[in-house]
Write an enzyme that holds these catalytic residues in place. Structure first.
Site, PDB file in Angstrom:
ATOM      1  N   GLY A   1     -10.531 -16.003 -13.851  1.00 18.30           N
ATOM      2  CA  GLY A   1     -10.289 -16.007 -12.315  1.00 18.30           C
ATOM      3  C   GLY A   1      -8.355 -15.843 -12.087  1.00 18.30           C
ATOM      4  CE  LYS A   2      -7.363 -22.247 -11.297  1.00 16.25           C
ATOM      5  NZ  LYS A   2      -8.308 -21.988 -11.151  1.00 16.25           N
TER       6      LYS A   2
ATOM      7  CB  CYS B   1     -11.842 -27.698  -8.688  1.00 14.59           C
ATOM      8  SG  CYS B   1     -12.772 -27.112 -10.716  1.00 14.59           S
TER       9      CYS B   1
ATOM     10  CB  CYS C   1      -9.129 -24.180 -19.797  1.00 18.47           C
ATOM     11  SG  CYS C   1      -8.267 -25.775 -20.184  1.00 18.47           S
ATOM     12  CB  ALA C   2      -9.116 -18.281 -19.891  1.00 17.43           C
TER      13      ALA C   2
ATOM     14  CG  ASP D   1      -8.147 -24.403 -14.251  1.00 18.41           C
ATOM     15  OD1 ASP D   1      -8.506 -25.769 -13.075  1.00 18.41           O
ATOM     16  OD2 ASP D   1      -9.223 -23.371 -13.443  1.00 18.41           O
TER      17      ASP D   1
ATOM     18  CG  ASP E   1     -12.949 -20.948 -21.662  1.00 20.28           C
ATOM     19  OD1 ASP E   1     -12.537 -22.067 -20.929  1.00 20.28           O
ATOM     20  OD2 ASP E   1     -14.018 -22.198 -22.391  1.00 20.28           O
TER      21      ASP E   1
END
Length: 456
Positions: free
Chosen positions: A249-250, A368, A244-245, A315, A268
């Site tokens: 950032g990651k 998050c 799930c890019a 993510d 994604d």
């Protein structure tokens, strides 16, 4: 701009945020792009006031409801001037209708509101705790379950503005060279507490114009997000998927940790985000990344690449409760799926992405979010239905990486703003059993049973 004109700009901006189904930061960017005549100091002042009002939403609305007044943008801006900024009712009333670019004159009920709020402050002893700490009703029960007796402390910390963190790009720089490069642009940066790749910047400098940023020496990334990438523990030469890019950032952090060797696949369901991320990949000088849009989490590509990857990061889309410091409007505006829709979606994504992990490889689940439903409970449910995966404690990952002691009090990475001064993040590292372990576990149950007695 005069104080009255700034106040009108704040009201206009709040109105656009209320009426536009997009995140507040995107609405603000579009608002100022369309009004380039507003100078930088005025832009900063207007944006800061608008964000402050978003952070005080529940308390301002509590006062307005107490006075029987609807929470319009004008009313919230007026109440903020008196209750939070400490101005007298007379001073605030004088701003309305004062000049050509000022807000329209106050209606009688608005003038009455100003008089009723005069001399009061934002806090009130009769205000419920959930209102005082700006916790929306939908999140109060799970937040209290997650935080226990730290509920008020954590929620109050989430009212602060988030710091500005950078991640050095180890392909192009180290901490010392990055700090010197930023200093040449008169930007002060210091090493972060937890991430060995992080720098914390003083203030809000315009990084887009700074050579260190334009040349790919540093990227903007919260320290907590950096730690999630470190939990992936990618090695040069490995095959890695960021399932799930998003904006990448990651993905950038993982590819840099691999020293540009091996392969990172950024996936994604939103192809546009991957296209925009491509510019970030080029600026960082990373050529071990390839983007692959997915039609859904069950895209046929996943089945075709079953058990091919050393590391798979999920993510997952989540409530974003850990990012409320930088996205204060997301507490009150549901711009995506609610918690009831997110939890089964996360489970489905995790189940599908797990198919990509090779025997002995690792699946890293991250959000998050601060809510147990999206974190610990999600991992527990996955492990119940996937006995070929086991949890690898984060402390062991940090030991392998020589990263010292992680900010963790159990097998998972749990970051909160009050404890760690990062965004709220959760990460669990799970390992798929090696093939020989799987073979040993797949014993024929009939061979273990006692032979049936003879009826002779």
């Amino acid at each position: 701009m005069t104080p009255a004109a700034r106040l009108q700009a704040v009201i206009d901006l709040l109105t656009e945020i209320d009426e536009t189904p997009r995140p507040a930061d995107a609405v603000m960017s579009a608002y100022f792009r369309a009004r380039r005549y507003i100078g930088s100091k005025d832009r900063t002042a207007v944006a800061q006031t608008a964000y402050a009002i978003l952070r005080r939403h529940a308390r301002l609305c509590w006062w307005l409801e107490r006075q029987g007044h609807p929470p319009t943008p004008r009313a919230r801006a007026l109440a903020n001037e008196i209750l939070a900024e400490g101005k007298s009712a007379a001073t605030v009333k004088a701003l309305f209708g004062a000049t050509k670019f000022a807000p329209d004159p106050l209606a009688p009920e608005e003038a009455k509101l100003a008089n009723e709020l005069d001399t009061h402050t934002l806090e009130h002893p009769q205000m419920p705790e959930s209102v005082a700490v700006e916790c929306p009703p939908w999140a109060e029960e799970p937040m209290r379950a997650a935080m226990g007796d730290r509920f008020a402390v954590e929620m109050r910390t989430l009212l602060d503005s988030a710091p500005l963190d950078l991640r050095i790009n180890p392909v192009k720089a180290n901490r010392e060279s990055a700090i010197k490069a930023l200093a040449r642009a008169h930007i002060t940066a210091e090493p972060t507490q937890w991430s060995p790749l992080g720098l914390r910047v003083q203030g809000r400098p315009p990084l887009g114009t700074v050579d260190a940023f334009k040349e790919g020496l540093v990227e903007i990334q919260d320290e907590g997000s950096q730690l999630v990438a470190i939990a992936v523990a990618p090695k040069p030469g490995q095959q890695v998927v960021d399932f799930c890019a998003g904006a990448g950032g990651k993905t950038l952090a993982i590819a840099a940790l691999m020293k540009n060797k091996g392969r990172v696949v950024a996936c994604d369901v939103l192809a546009g985000r991957l296209k925009r991320a491509a510019e970030r990949f080029r600026r960082a000088g990373l050529h071990n990344i390839e983007a692959h849009p997915l039609s859904s989490e069950r895209d046929p590509w996943v089945k075709r690449h079953k058990r091919k990857f050393d590391r798979v990061l999920v993510d997952a889309p989540c409530s974003g409760t850990g990012t409320w410091r930088r996205n204060p409007d997301s507490r009150w505006r549901q711009l995506g799926p609610g918690l009831a829709e997110l939890v089964p979606l996360q489970a489905n994504i995790l189940d599908s992405a797990a198919r990509l992990v090779k025997p002995g490889g690792r699946l890293i689940y991250a959000t998050c979010s601060l809510l147990p439903e999206e974190n610990e409970k999600q991992v527990a449910a996955f492990l119940e239905t996937h006995p070929d995966f086991t949890v690898l404690p984060v402390a062991e990952v940090w030991a392998e990486e020589g990263a010292g002691t992680p900010p963790a009090e159990g097998p998972y990475l749990r970051l909160t703003p009050a404890r760690h001064d990062t965004d709220g993040f959760f990460a669990a590292v799970m390992v798929r059993k090696a093939e020989e372990e799987e073979a040993a576990a797949e014993v024929d149950p009939m061979a273990e049973a006692d032979p049936a007695p003879s009826e002779g």
